[in-house]
Design a protein around this motif. Sequence first.
Motif, PDB file in Angstrom:
ATOM      1  N   HIS A  27      11.864   8.509  -0.425  1.00  0.00           N
ATOM      2  CA  HIS A  27      11.015   9.661  -0.707  1.00  0.00           C
ATOM      3  C   HIS A  27      11.894  10.895  -0.782  1.00  0.00           C
ATOM      4  O   HIS A  27      13.079  10.851  -0.458  1.00  0.00           O
ATOM      5  CB  HIS A  27       9.931   9.811   0.360  1.00  0.00           C
ATOM      6  CG  HIS A  27      10.491   9.984   1.740  1.00  0.00           C
ATOM      7  ND1 HIS A  27      10.729  11.210   2.292  1.00  0.00           N
ATOM      8  CD2 HIS A  27      10.897   9.064   2.653  1.00  0.00           C
ATOM      9  CE1 HIS A  27      11.251  11.054   3.494  1.00  0.00           C
ATOM     10  NE2 HIS A  27      11.366   9.756   3.741  1.00  0.00           N
ATOM     11  N   ASN A  28      11.306  11.984  -1.181  1.00  0.00           N
ATOM     12  CA  ASN A  28      12.037  13.230  -1.375  1.00  0.00           C
ATOM     13  C   ASN A  28      11.749  14.199  -0.223  1.00  0.00           C
ATOM     14  O   ASN A  28      10.858  15.033  -0.316  1.00  0.00           O
ATOM     15  CB  ASN A  28      11.646  13.834  -2.733  1.00  0.00           C
ATOM     16  CG  ASN A  28      12.537  14.969  -3.145  1.00  0.00           C
ATOM     17  OD1 ASN A  28      13.549  15.225  -2.515  1.00  0.00           O
ATOM     18  ND2 ASN A  28      12.159  15.656  -4.212  1.00  0.00           N
ATOM     19  N   HIS A  37       1.396   5.079  -5.499  1.00  0.00           N
ATOM     20  CA  HIS A  37       2.828   4.898  -5.731  1.00  0.00           C
ATOM     21  C   HIS A  37       3.474   4.167  -4.548  1.00  0.00           C
ATOM     22  O   HIS A  37       4.346   3.316  -4.741  1.00  0.00           O
ATOM     23  CB  HIS A  37       3.498   6.258  -5.985  1.00  0.00           C
ATOM     24  CG  HIS A  37       4.901   6.159  -6.443  1.00  0.00           C
ATOM     25  ND1 HIS A  37       5.259   5.562  -7.646  1.00  0.00           N
ATOM     26  CD2 HIS A  37       6.051   6.565  -5.859  1.00  0.00           C
ATOM     27  CE1 HIS A  37       6.574   5.606  -7.765  1.00  0.00           C
ATOM     28  NE2 HIS A  37       7.078   6.208  -6.695  1.00  0.00           N
ATOM     29  N   VAL A  38       3.038   4.485  -3.339  1.00  0.00           N
ATOM     30  CA  VAL A  38       3.550   3.790  -2.154  1.00  0.00           C
ATOM     31  C   VAL A  38       3.238   2.297  -2.258  1.00  0.00           C
ATOM     32  O   VAL A  38       4.103   1.454  -1.998  1.00  0.00           O
ATOM     33  CB  VAL A  38       2.951   4.380  -0.851  1.00  0.00           C
ATOM     34  CG1 VAL A  38       3.301   3.519   0.358  1.00  0.00           C
ATOM     35  CG2 VAL A  38       3.433   5.808  -0.644  1.00  0.00           C
ATOM     36  N   ALA A  39       2.009   1.955  -2.648  1.00  0.00           N
ATOM     37  CA  ALA A  39       1.635   0.544  -2.813  1.00  0.00           C
ATOM     38  C   ALA A  39       2.543  -0.134  -3.840  1.00  0.00           C
ATOM     39  O   ALA A  39       3.016  -1.256  -3.620  1.00  0.00           O
ATOM     40  CB  ALA A  39       0.167   0.431  -3.226  1.00  0.00           C
ATOM     41  N   GLY A  43       5.271  -3.109  -3.342  1.00  0.00           N
ATOM     42  CA  GLY A  43       4.878  -4.340  -4.017  1.00  0.00           C
ATOM     43  C   GLY A  43       3.589  -4.915  -3.465  1.00  0.00           C
ATOM     44  O   GLY A  43       3.409  -6.135  -3.417  1.00  0.00           O
ATOM     45  N   GLN A  44       2.684  -4.033  -3.042  1.00  0.00           N
ATOM     46  CA  GLN A  44       1.424  -4.462  -2.433  1.00  0.00           C
ATOM     47  C   GLN A  44       0.229  -4.076  -3.288  1.00  0.00           C
ATOM     48  O   GLN A  44       0.266  -3.090  -4.011  1.00  0.00           O
ATOM     49  CB  GLN A  44       1.266  -3.826  -1.046  1.00  0.00           C
ATOM     50  CG  GLN A  44       2.315  -4.240  -0.056  1.00  0.00           C
ATOM     51  CD  GLN A  44       2.291  -5.724   0.243  1.00  0.00           C
ATOM     52  OE1 GLN A  44       1.233  -6.347   0.318  1.00  0.00           O
ATOM     53  NE2 GLN A  44       3.471  -6.306   0.388  1.00  0.00           N
ATOM     54  N   ASP A  45      -0.831  -4.845  -3.155  1.00  0.00           N
ATOM     55  CA  ASP A  45      -2.104  -4.544  -3.797  1.00  0.00           C
ATOM     56  C   ASP A  45      -2.607  -3.215  -3.214  1.00  0.00           C
ATOM     57  O   ASP A  45      -2.649  -3.054  -1.987  1.00  0.00           O
ATOM     58  CB  ASP A  45      -3.084  -5.678  -3.503  1.00  0.00           C
ATOM     59  CG  ASP A  45      -4.463  -5.486  -4.103  1.00  0.00           C
ATOM     60  OD1 ASP A  45      -4.850  -4.331  -4.416  1.00  0.00           O
ATOM     61  OD2 ASP A  45      -5.174  -6.486  -4.252  1.00  0.00           O
ATOM     62  N   GLU A  46      -3.005  -2.296  -4.069  1.00  0.00           N
ATOM     63  CA  GLU A  46      -3.464  -0.985  -3.577  1.00  0.00           C
ATOM     64  C   GLU A  46      -4.734  -1.076  -2.733  1.00  0.00           C
ATOM     65  O   GLU A  46      -5.081  -0.131  -2.040  1.00  0.00           O
ATOM     66  CB  GLU A  46      -3.640   0.003  -4.731  1.00  0.00           C
ATOM     67  CG  GLU A  46      -4.601  -0.429  -5.790  1.00  0.00           C
ATOM     68  CD  GLU A  46      -4.538   0.421  -7.057  1.00  0.00           C
ATOM     69  OE1 GLU A  46      -5.613   0.577  -7.670  1.00  0.00           O
ATOM     70  OE2 GLU A  46      -3.465   0.909  -7.424  1.00  0.00           O
ATOM     71  N   VAL A  64     -11.921  10.888  11.611  1.00  0.00           N
ATOM     72  CA  VAL A  64     -10.867  10.300  10.776  1.00  0.00           C
ATOM     73  C   VAL A  64     -11.452   9.163   9.943  1.00  0.00           C
ATOM     74  O   VAL A  64     -12.228   8.346  10.450  1.00  0.00           O
ATOM     75  CB  VAL A  64      -9.723   9.773  11.679  1.00  0.00           C
ATOM     76  CG1 VAL A  64      -8.651   9.083  10.859  1.00  0.00           C
ATOM     77  CG2 VAL A  64      -9.139  10.912  12.507  1.00  0.00           C
ATOM     78  N   PHE A  65     -11.044   9.121   8.675  1.00  0.00           N
ATOM     79  CA  PHE A  65     -11.493   8.061   7.780  1.00  0.00           C
ATOM     80  C   PHE A  65     -10.282   7.409   7.115  1.00  0.00           C
ATOM     81  O   PHE A  65      -9.361   8.098   6.696  1.00  0.00           O
ATOM     82  CB  PHE A  65     -12.438   8.616   6.700  1.00  0.00           C
ATOM     83  CG  PHE A  65     -13.734   9.123   7.265  1.00  0.00           C
ATOM     84  CD1 PHE A  65     -14.769   8.258   7.574  1.00  0.00           C
ATOM     85  CD2 PHE A  65     -13.906  10.476   7.530  1.00  0.00           C
ATOM     86  CE1 PHE A  65     -15.954   8.719   8.113  1.00  0.00           C
ATOM     87  CE2 PHE A  65     -15.083  10.955   8.081  1.00  0.00           C
ATOM     88  CZ  PHE A  65     -16.117  10.076   8.368  1.00  0.00           C
ATOM     89  N   MET A  66     -10.324   6.070   7.034  1.00  0.00           N
ATOM     90  CA  MET A  66      -9.264   5.311   6.362  1.00  0.00           C
ATOM     91  C   MET A  66      -9.886   4.602   5.170  1.00  0.00           C
ATOM     92  O   MET A  66     -10.939   3.981   5.292  1.00  0.00           O
ATOM     93  CB  MET A  66      -8.669   4.274   7.322  1.00  0.00           C
ATOM     94  CG  MET A  66      -7.982   4.866   8.531  1.00  0.00           C
ATOM     95  SD  MET A  66      -7.500   3.572   9.714  1.00  0.00           S
ATOM     96  CE  MET A  66      -6.315   2.632   8.730  1.00  0.00           C
ATOM     97  N   LEU A  67      -9.207   4.681   4.031  1.00  0.00           N
ATOM     98  CA  LEU A  67      -9.713   4.032   2.830  1.00  0.00           C
ATOM     99  C   LEU A  67      -8.556   3.621   1.944  1.00  0.00           C
ATOM    100  O   LEU A  67      -7.453   4.156   2.054  1.00  0.00           O
ATOM    101  CB  LEU A  67     -10.671   4.952   2.084  1.00  0.00           C
ATOM    102  CG  LEU A  67     -10.103   6.234   1.507  1.00  0.00           C
ATOM    103  CD1 LEU A  67     -10.945   6.658   0.317  1.00  0.00           C
ATOM    104  CD2 LEU A  67     -10.131   7.345   2.535  1.00  0.00           C
ATOM    105  N   PRO A  68      -8.802   2.644   1.049  1.00  0.00           N
ATOM    106  CA  PRO A  68      -7.731   2.219   0.146  1.00  0.00           C
ATOM    107  C   PRO A  68      -7.197   3.409  -0.664  1.00  0.00           C
ATOM    108  O   PRO A  68      -7.968   4.291  -1.053  1.00  0.00           O
ATOM    109  CB  PRO A  68      -8.417   1.193  -0.763  1.00  0.00           C
ATOM    110  CG  PRO A  68      -9.551   0.672   0.062  1.00  0.00           C
ATOM    111  CD  PRO A  68     -10.021   1.864   0.848  1.00  0.00           C
ATOM    112  N   VAL A  69      -5.885   3.407  -0.899  1.00  0.00           N
ATOM    113  CA  VAL A  69      -5.218   4.564  -1.504  1.00  0.00           C
ATOM    114  C   VAL A  69      -5.747   4.958  -2.876  1.00  0.00           C
ATOM    115  O   VAL A  69      -5.677   6.129  -3.245  1.00  0.00           O
ATOM    116  CB  VAL A  69      -3.688   4.355  -1.575  1.00  0.00           C
ATOM    117  CG1 VAL A  69      -3.105   4.335  -0.173  1.00  0.00           C
ATOM    118  CG2 VAL A  69      -3.319   3.105  -2.350  1.00  0.00           C
TER     119      VAL A  69
END
Length: 160
Positions: A27-28, A37-39, A43-46, A64-69
């Motif tokens: 990363h920069n 882009h991280v996925a 090499g992972q399914d987003e 806090v909420f977590m969700l697919p990117v």
Amino acid sequence: MKKITKTNAMRLLDTKKLDYQVHTYEHNGNEAVDGVHVAEILGQDENCVFKTLVTQANTKEYIVFMLPVAKELDLKKCAKAAGVKSVDMIHVKDLLSITGYIRGGCSPLGMKKTYRTFIDESCLQQEHIFFSGGKIGLQIEMKTTDFLNHYPVNHAELTK
């Protein structure tokens, strides 16, 4: 191989003796990297890479909420899941003071305080999930069942 400095999230997992893998990516500096882009980099399914978003309810509670990117948070569904009238995203400038993390490196684990946390129900379709390890360039991979069984996380439909 470069030694990885333990983050609060990793230390929390270690105290519970839970299995996890750490993945790093280039990363920069302190510039957040788009989750899709991280996925790709990993090499992972987003659908198994989750982002962590912090909101504030009309009651002033942080949630806090977590969700697919690749998905977008549905604030109405989130409010309903949390049992509040409404939730709004917090300002990025407030993220560090509320959570102890910066944008792009916000882990659902090891925040300054423990906040109610919800994860999108799509996680139930994933054997493993990835989420920020607590700094940009660091992702934690865990068995979904371990994550759900050891942390006070509710799952609900949260996306549009």
